[in-house]
Design a protein around this motif. Structure first.
Motif, short mmCIF file in Angstrom:
data_model
loop_
_atom_site.label_atom_id
_atom_site.label_comp_id
_atom_site.label_asym_id
_atom_site.label_seq_id
_atom_site.Cartn_x
_atom_site.Cartn_y
_atom_site.Cartn_z
N CYS A 58 0.85 -1.19 0.00
CA CYS A 58 0.00 0.00 0.00
C CYS A 58 0.89 1.23 0.00
O CYS A 58 1.94 1.24 0.64
N SER A 71 -1.10 -5.03 4.16
CA SER A 71 -0.67 -3.84 3.43
C SER A 71 0.78 -3.46 3.69
O SER A 71 1.44 -2.91 2.82
N THR A 103 -7.26 -2.67 -1.44
CA THR A 103 -5.95 -2.02 -1.59
C THR A 103 -5.36 -2.33 -2.97
O THR A 103 -4.27 -2.86 -3.11
N CYS A 127 -10.52 0.99 -1.48
CA CYS A 127 -9.20 1.61 -1.39
C CYS A 127 -9.07 2.53 -0.18
O CYS A 127 -10.03 2.77 0.53
#
Length: 156
Positions: A58, A71, A103, A127
């Motif tokens: 991420c 992430s 994500t 997201c």
């Protein structure tokens, strides 16, 4: 590819198998989990579950992320575009009400390639809410549901 997919536009040299930049991911998608998910918002989960694909990495790196292990832990299985498309089809065959991409921003390119053919179920872009306008425009016609997480708020 020199990455400019998220608003950080870090310019990292991301190849199919090696990554860099803020997300630390290669250009091919790395999937931590793909399964029917019954604990999303009820309109998304429905009766059978949401066909959720959790992508690793991420660009936000929030310390309070509910999916922090995924992430920021950067683990999962690297998939080709065809394998990702097959995951979407498998989730549909299991009765998923939608394909829920969690994500996904830093894997925009292979996701768009895997969605060449329209799916018979809606696609959700789940997201962190940190998207470039250019990336969002490229998703038009491919994504029907946007689920950005509210991270920060400024009264101004």
């Amino acid at each position: 590819m020199f990455c400019t997919l998220c608003p950080r536009a870090c310019g990292a040299a991301r190849t199919g198998t090696s990554g860099g930049g803020v997300c630390a991911m290669p250009s091919l998608p790395v999937v931590a989990r793909a399964a029917l998910h019954h604990w999303e918002e009820p309109p998304i989960s429905g009766r059978n579950g949401s066909g959720t694909v959790f992508f690793s990495g991420c660009a936000l790196q929030c310390c309070f992320c509910q999916n922090y292990e995924i992430s920021a832990g950067n683990f999962g299985k690297e998939l080709t575009v065809q394998q990702l498309a097959d995951v979407f089809l498998s989730l549909q065959k299991q009765g998923a009400h939608n394909i829920n991409l969690v994500t996904p921003t830093h894997f925009l390119e292979p996701i768009l390639e895997s969605l060449r053919e329209p799916l018979p179920v809606p696609v959700a872009w789940n997201c962190g809410g940190y998207e470039s306008v250019q990336s969002l425009r490229r998703l038009e016609g491919k994504v029907q549901i946007y689920m950005p997480d509210l991270k920060y708020l400024d009264a101004a």
